[in-house]
Scaffold this motif. Structure first.
Motif, short mmCIF file in Angstrom:
data_model
loop_
_atom_site.label_atom_id
_atom_site.label_comp_id
_atom_site.label_asym_id
_atom_site.label_seq_id
_atom_site.Cartn_x
_atom_site.Cartn_y
_atom_site.Cartn_z
N PHE A 1 2.95 1.84 -2.58
CA PHE A 1 1.59 2.31 -2.34
C PHE A 1 1.17 1.76 -0.98
O PHE A 1 1.80 0.83 -0.46
CB PHE A 1 0.63 1.87 -3.45
CG PHE A 1 0.49 0.38 -3.60
CD1 PHE A 1 -0.55 -0.30 -2.99
CD2 PHE A 1 1.41 -0.34 -4.38
CE1 PHE A 1 -0.67 -1.68 -3.14
CE2 PHE A 1 1.28 -1.72 -4.53
CZ PHE A 1 0.24 -2.38 -3.90
N GLN B 1 -5.73 -3.10 -9.17
CA GLN B 1 -5.42 -1.67 -9.16
C GLN B 1 -3.95 -1.36 -9.39
O GLN B 1 -3.62 -0.37 -10.02
CB GLN B 1 -5.88 -1.06 -7.85
CG GLN B 1 -7.37 -0.80 -7.88
CD GLN B 1 -7.94 -0.58 -6.49
OE1 GLN B 1 -7.18 -0.36 -5.53
NE2 GLN B 1 -9.25 -0.64 -6.36
N GLN B 2 -3.09 -2.20 -8.84
CA GLN B 2 -1.66 -1.88 -8.89
C GLN B 2 -0.83 -2.91 -9.65
O GLN B 2 0.37 -2.73 -9.81
CB GLN B 2 -1.10 -1.80 -7.46
CG GLN B 2 -1.83 -0.88 -6.53
CD GLN B 2 -1.50 0.59 -6.82
OE1 GLN B 2 -0.53 0.89 -7.51
NE2 GLN B 2 -2.31 1.49 -6.30
N ARG C 1 5.76 -1.73 -5.04
CA ARG C 1 5.07 -2.15 -6.27
C ARG C 1 5.93 -3.11 -7.10
O ARG C 1 5.44 -3.96 -7.82
CB ARG C 1 4.70 -0.90 -7.09
CG ARG C 1 3.69 -1.20 -8.14
CD ARG C 1 2.86 0.01 -8.54
NE ARG C 1 1.99 -0.36 -9.64
CZ ARG C 1 2.12 0.11 -10.87
NH1 ARG C 1 3.07 1.00 -11.16
NH2 ARG C 1 1.31 -0.30 -11.82
N ILE D 1 -5.66 -5.34 -4.98
CA ILE D 1 -4.41 -4.66 -5.36
C ILE D 1 -3.87 -5.19 -6.69
O ILE D 1 -3.23 -4.48 -7.43
CB ILE D 1 -3.32 -4.68 -4.26
CG1 ILE D 1 -2.81 -6.08 -4.00
CG2 ILE D 1 -3.79 -4.02 -2.98
CD1 ILE D 1 -1.51 -6.04 -3.18
#
Ligand SMILES: Nc1ncnc2c1ncn2[C@@H]1O[C@H](COP(=O)(O)OP(=O)(O)OP(=O)(O)O)[C@@H](O)[C@H]1O
Ligand SMILES: [Mg+2]
Length: 412
Positions: free
Chosen positions: A270, A255-256, A285, A252
């Motif tokens: 998410f 990706q985030q 997030r 994560i």
């Protein structure tokens, strides 16, 4: 003559072996790549000989397979908190009428004769500049008249035992260490422009386990430092803060992840499915960015502290050049600018030819930098006695013949 250069970047998260051919003066054609997950290495230091040897061997084998070239020796990157550096001045009387190689070698030896404990190995002696009879700023003193020669050096040393472990692991892969190169010096070869190097700039390579910095002023290395903190700590914080397994926290993050909390919407969620659980969980997030920001901010604060401690903080008009895998984190440049208060840019290897698909990423600055280092023998740098395990008592600090031969190659 065809010249083949080989570099092994022994990182905390990956081992990367590159084989390249030097085409023309400036062009590197990558012939072979061997990238393997790292094992047995923490914060730049080998903690498990077998695991590290195995990972290095696999990386070397892959590079051999893809290039069809058998690797006998290589430049090897080095980092870790065991690295330290000092500035030292060497002074000698000029033996003849003009300065010759012998005088320069003696001056370097005198600079090196500072108390370096026997459990440390000299990795680099960077010549920052010469002066003759008090006249500063001399770049190449050879052939000049005078009585007294002084050299300013930056000496980088590492814990001998740690270096020996690394040498042993690389040796287990059937490769002899041609030279160790400190991580940020290799990265600088790739990311720093000549202009920045002259103006004054800091290179900062944030990897998985270490943050490596080098300060360049007037075209020379003035200061180097290695902090034992990097992207893995960010991942560990996420795992801890969000109660996730490390592998998922890493995913994560990639990706985030975002480095600035203030720039992420408070309602931005998410979902992920933690291992072994049926239901996906919602993750905020902004909360993730908050965790990341805290750690990355700390890394830059530590870096700034180190820069200030070095006393060169006023001498960096070109600011900081960020590289290493963690520099790919979104928003990091802005956060760095806020913390440091000087210009920051991110950089990665460019203009490569050959097998380069993966290499255009900041994680490979050190790897490609090793090749660049091999290409050009450094004007301002000498690595003496690297092959020696230990120096016997009474033996000269530096092998004068080797040093003279080396100097002959670079001085007109
Ligand atoms: N897009 C990204 N966003 C955030 N972090 C990233 C991204 N890409 C890579 N990283 C992080 O970069 C780190 C790896 O960087 P790199 O490959 O430069 O390390 P290394 O050379 O193996 O380690 P070291 O130099 O510290 O020994 C990992 O922590 C990884 O999570
Ligand atoms: Mg690295």
């Amino acid at each position: 003559m065809e010249e083949i250069v080989v570099g092994i970047d022994v990182g905390t998260t990956k081992i990367c072996t590159l084989v390249a051919r030097v085409e023309d003066e400036d062009v590197l054609r990558i012939l072979g790549v061997g990238i393997e997950p790292s094992n047995g290495i923490r914060k730049g230091i080998i903690v498990d000989l077998d695991a590290a040897s195995y990972a290095i061997t696999r990386s070397v084998e892959r590079a051999e397979q893809s290039s069809g070239i058998e690797i006998a020796s290589a430049l090897v990157s080095m980092a870790g908190a065991h690295v330290s550096s000092i500035n030292s001045r060497g002074v000698v009387a000029i033996s003849g009428e003009v300065v010759d190689d012998y005088d320069i070698t003696r001056a370097l030896e005198s600079a090196r004769a500072v108390a370096i404990p026997h459990n440390r190995e000299v990795i680099h002696i960077v010549q920052r500049g010469f002066s003759i009879d008090g006249q500063d700023g001399i770049r190449s003193p050879n052939g000049m008249h005078g009585y007294r020669l002084e050299v300013e050096t930056h000496i980088i040393t590492a814990a001998a035992a740690t270096i020996e472990n690394l040498r042993q692991c690389v040796g287990a892969a059937g490769v002899e260490v041609q030279q160790f190169v400190l991580n940020p010096l290799a990265s600088a070869e790739v990311v720093l422009t000549e202009n920045e190097r002259q103006m004054g700039a800091a290179v900062c390579d944030i990897g998985g386990g270490t943050t490596d910095m080098a300060i360049y002023v007037d075209g020379k290395v003035w200061h180097t430092m290695v902090l034992a903190v990097g992207g893995n700590h960010v991942t560990a914080d996420i795992a801890h803060g969000l109660r996730l397994p490390v592998a998922q926290a890493e995913e994560i993050k990639l990706q985030q992840g975002y480095a600035l909390r203030a720039e992420v919407g408070a309602e931005d969620y998410f979902s992920i499915r933690p291992f072994g659980e049926d239901k996906p969980v919602q993750i905020n997030r902004q909360e993730l960015a908050h965790i990341i920001e805290a750690r990355v901010e700390e890394i830059f604060e530590l870096s700034l502290q180190e820069i200030k401690r070095s006393g060169y903080d006023g001498l960096l008009p070109a600011g900081m050049i960020l590289t290493g895998g963690t520099s790919a984190l979104e928003g990091i440049r802005k956060l760095a600018t806020e913390v440091l208060g000087f210009p920051v840019r991110t950089a990665q290897p460019e203009n490569l030819v050959g097998m380069v698909d993966q290499l255009h990423s900041p994680a490979y600055s050190t790897s490609v930098g090793l090749l660049r280092w091999a290409m050009k023998i450094h004007e301002n740098e000498i690595a003496f006695n690297q092959g020696r395990k230990s120096r016997a008592k009474g033996e000269p600090l530096m092998n004068l013949d080797a040093a003279k031969n080396w100097l002959k190659r670079l001085l007109p």
